[in-house]
Design a protein around this motif. Structure first.
Motif, short mmCIF file in Angstrom:
data_model
loop_
_atom_site.label_atom_id
_atom_site.label_comp_id
_atom_site.label_asym_id
_atom_site.label_seq_id
_atom_site.Cartn_x
_atom_site.Cartn_y
_atom_site.Cartn_z
N THR A 151 0.83 -1.21 0.00
CA THR A 151 0.00 0.00 0.00
C THR A 151 0.87 1.26 0.00
O THR A 151 0.59 2.21 -0.73
CB THR A 151 -0.93 0.00 1.23
OG1 THR A 151 -1.69 -1.20 1.24
CG2 THR A 151 -1.87 1.18 1.19
N CYS A 152 1.93 1.23 0.80
CA CYS A 152 2.80 2.39 0.86
C CYS A 152 3.58 2.57 -0.45
O CYS A 152 3.77 3.71 -0.92
CB CYS A 152 3.77 2.26 2.04
SG CYS A 152 2.97 2.53 3.64
N HIS A 153 4.01 1.47 -1.02
CA HIS A 153 4.73 1.55 -2.29
C HIS A 153 3.82 2.15 -3.36
O HIS A 153 4.22 3.04 -4.13
CB HIS A 153 5.19 0.14 -2.70
CG HIS A 153 6.11 0.10 -3.89
ND1 HIS A 153 6.72 -1.04 -4.34
CD2 HIS A 153 6.52 1.07 -4.74
CE1 HIS A 153 7.46 -0.78 -5.39
NE2 HIS A 153 7.35 0.49 -5.66
N GLU A 154 2.59 1.70 -3.38
CA GLU A 154 1.63 2.20 -4.36
C GLU A 154 1.35 3.69 -4.14
O GLU A 154 1.30 4.48 -5.10
CB GLU A 154 0.34 1.40 -4.24
CG GLU A 154 -0.65 1.62 -5.36
CD GLU A 154 -0.03 1.41 -6.72
OE1 GLU A 154 0.72 0.43 -6.90
OE2 GLU A 154 -0.28 2.24 -7.62
N MET A 155 1.23 4.09 -2.89
CA MET A 155 1.01 5.51 -2.59
C MET A 155 2.20 6.34 -3.04
O MET A 155 2.03 7.42 -3.62
CB MET A 155 0.80 5.67 -1.08
CG MET A 155 0.53 7.09 -0.63
SD MET A 155 -1.09 7.68 -1.10
CE MET A 155 -2.01 7.29 0.39
N LEU A 156 3.39 5.83 -2.78
CA LEU A 156 4.59 6.54 -3.22
C LEU A 156 4.60 6.70 -4.73
O LEU A 156 4.88 7.78 -5.26
CB LEU A 156 5.84 5.78 -2.76
CG LEU A 156 7.18 6.34 -3.23
CD1 LEU A 156 7.40 7.74 -2.71
CD2 LEU A 156 8.33 5.43 -2.81
N ARG A 157 4.26 5.62 -5.44
CA ARG A 157 4.20 5.69 -6.91
C ARG A 157 3.32 6.83 -7.37
O ARG A 157 3.65 7.56 -8.29
CB ARG A 157 3.62 4.38 -7.48
CG ARG A 157 4.61 3.28 -7.65
CD ARG A 157 4.05 2.19 -8.58
NE ARG A 157 4.89 1.00 -8.49
CZ ARG A 157 4.56 -0.11 -7.84
NH1 ARG A 157 3.38 -0.22 -7.25
NH2 ARG A 157 5.40 -1.12 -7.79
N SER A 158 2.17 6.95 -6.71
CA SER A 158 1.25 7.99 -7.19
C SER A 158 1.70 9.39 -6.78
O SER A 158 1.26 10.37 -7.37
CB SER A 158 -0.17 7.69 -6.72
OG SER A 158 -0.29 7.94 -5.35
N HIS A 159 2.57 9.48 -5.79
CA HIS A 159 3.05 10.81 -5.38
C HIS A 159 4.19 11.34 -6.22
O HIS A 159 4.29 12.54 -6.46
CB HIS A 159 3.51 10.79 -3.92
CG HIS A 159 2.40 10.80 -2.92
ND1 HIS A 159 2.58 10.52 -1.60
CD2 HIS A 159 1.08 11.06 -3.07
CE1 HIS A 159 1.42 10.60 -0.97
NE2 HIS A 159 0.50 10.91 -1.84
N ILE A 160 5.08 10.44 -6.65
CA ILE A 160 6.35 10.94 -7.18
C ILE A 160 6.24 11.71 -8.50
O ILE A 160 7.11 12.50 -8.80
CB ILE A 160 7.40 9.81 -7.35
CG1 ILE A 160 6.87 8.69 -8.21
CG2 ILE A 160 7.87 9.34 -6.01
CD1 ILE A 160 7.93 7.62 -8.51
N MET A 161 5.17 11.46 -9.28
CA MET A 161 5.06 12.22 -10.52
C MET A 161 4.51 13.62 -10.26
O MET A 161 4.67 14.50 -11.10
CB MET A 161 4.20 11.49 -11.54
CG MET A 161 4.76 10.16 -12.01
SD MET A 161 6.53 10.16 -12.40
CE MET A 161 6.58 11.21 -13.86
N GLU A 162 3.89 13.80 -9.14
CA GLU A 162 3.23 15.07 -8.85
C GLU A 162 4.01 15.94 -7.87
O GLU A 162 3.82 17.15 -7.86
CB GLU A 162 1.83 14.83 -8.25
CG GLU A 162 1.03 13.71 -8.89
CD GLU A 162 0.66 14.04 -10.32
OE1 GLU A 162 0.49 15.23 -10.61
OE2 GLU A 162 0.54 13.11 -11.15
N HIS A 163 4.81 15.33 -7.03
CA HIS A 163 5.43 16.09 -5.96
C HIS A 163 6.91 15.77 -5.85
O HIS A 163 7.32 14.64 -6.04
CB HIS A 163 4.74 15.77 -4.63
CG HIS A 163 3.27 15.93 -4.68
ND1 HIS A 163 2.66 17.15 -4.58
CD2 HIS A 163 2.28 15.04 -4.88
CE1 HIS A 163 1.36 16.99 -4.69
NE2 HIS A 163 1.10 15.72 -4.88
#
Lengths: 239, 239
Positions: A151-163
DNA sequence: TCAAAAGTGTTGACTTTACACCCATGA
DNA sequence: TCATGGGTGTAAAGTCAACACTTTTGA
């Protein structure tokens, strides 16, 4: 009149506290998914479980929340205790609360991910049971920790392109190649070098240092530093 | 040999439980931000606080989590108790754990947002202190509930363009105009009608019912129903 | 001089935005 | 016949994806 009438049906906090005592029997913990990056591998800091039920299984770094500390403070404390670092990026992700998730009793846990530079001079792993593991290689874990990790890996994936959070994993100075390798490791995809560089330069996240790599067996690349590194858990304007 | 050596340093769950007893003194609650939509207003279901400290202030619907129920189940229970609905969309958003957030003692709370159709035949507000409030009008609330409300509203904003969750707020049959009004109310922006309709039809979320609005003082619009309504908390492939 | 990676631009496909006119209905 | 909102298409701008060659360095 109406004040009195109102008071009769109102509870004070003190009275409510007593009637709630029966419920103060769920423990609250925090688990930190501490990500790092080294030698082209995306890694996570884990410990071998010290519970007999999970002997030999890997476990996240976590602890019960103390009665006198905020939830966020607990995750900072764990980071500090386990790594010696205190200027870290931490992001709350999700709270896991299944009844049977912990064999010791009812424990709900709030998961945070954090991003640290494995080669930070201040980094000091105190416990010799604690090691970095390649995220891609991890299979079974203790408790529901594999699910938490995913879950944390997936959340990180979705953050890194935006922030601009990813720079917390890198040294002060880095080449665009290193940055791209890191993105690829986290996302699990290959990226086109030209398009990647275009995208990064549009985002205005990095600053050219006018320095070059040294000791590389090929043409050296330029070095950059993060312009807008976020070092602490609030992603502005999101969530 | 190595098994014995191992056992000495391992704790059993039972032993750990005892040493943790001191920590079983944080209460865990769930707060539901129940959104609805009616008469062009984006609304949230709130109750007047029954704590003297917050007399007259509005409060989210929440409750302590029972020792024998999952965190998610607790939010379903609250929804069911307060609205009579059990086929609802629920999404965990964030856990709030500041020490002083609750005057009755240490209570951490996990916030969920949920989306209900205000005109659902099954909807039955049991408590006459519970009312729908226009989200845009809400100022101060009890506890940290305003912050929780804002966080959930923001999370909803970021979900609705990517996932077909919004239909949970609408009646079975709806016009595209109604759908657009709802998007505008949640996002707080005006949308271009032609572009909006294009975008929705590309997403393949709605199905033309070959029926028309009736009793409108203008040309009636077509009615649609949700094709891919998500009725329960997991957003596939995201988070 | 070779191997390895750095650095750089263009084109076509697609997506997004801005914008205006005719249509169907009830009053 | 008027007022109201329903319904539709196109052109320009911007974004995204695919793709190849030259340069610099160390060995």
């Amino acid at each position: 009149m109406s004040t009195n009438k109102g008071k009769l049906s109102l509870k004070t906090a003190e009275i409510e506290k007593i009637s709630h005592l029966d419920y103060f029997n769920i423990a609250v913990s925090v688990d930190c998914v501490i990500f790092g990056y080294e030698q082209n591998e995306f890694k996570v800091l884990l410990i071998e479980s010290d519970l007999e039920e999970f002997k030999g299984k890997l476990s996240l770094l976590g602890d019960l929340v103390r009665p006198d500390e905020d939830l966020d403070s607990a995750s900072y404390r764990i980071l500090k205790e386990r790594t010696g670092l205190d200027d870290v990026y931490l992001q709350q992700v999700h709270t896991f609360g299944a009844i049977q998730r912990h064999p010791s009793g009812r424990v709900i846990t709030t998961a945070y991910y954090s991003l640290v530079n494995i080669n930070h001079h201040q980094l000091k792993i105190s416990d010799n049971q604690v090691h970095w593991h390649n995220v891609a290689d991890i299979r079974a874990m203790a408790f529901d920790h594999k699910q938490i990790l995913d879950t944390c890996h997936e959340m990180l994936r979705s953050h890194i392109m935006e922030h601009p959070v990813i720079f917390n994993l890198l040294p002060e100075k880095f080449s665009l190649r290193l940055l791209q390798d890191l993105y690829e490791a986290i996302l699990g995809v290959q990226l086109d070098r030209r398009n990647f560089r275009k995208k990064i330069s549009l985002k205005d996240w990095v600053q050219d240092l006018d320095e070059m790599e040294t000791d590389v067996p090929h043409r050296p690349g330029k070095l950059y530093k993060a312009k807008a590194k976020m070092s602490n858990g609030t992603i502005t304007g999101v969530i």
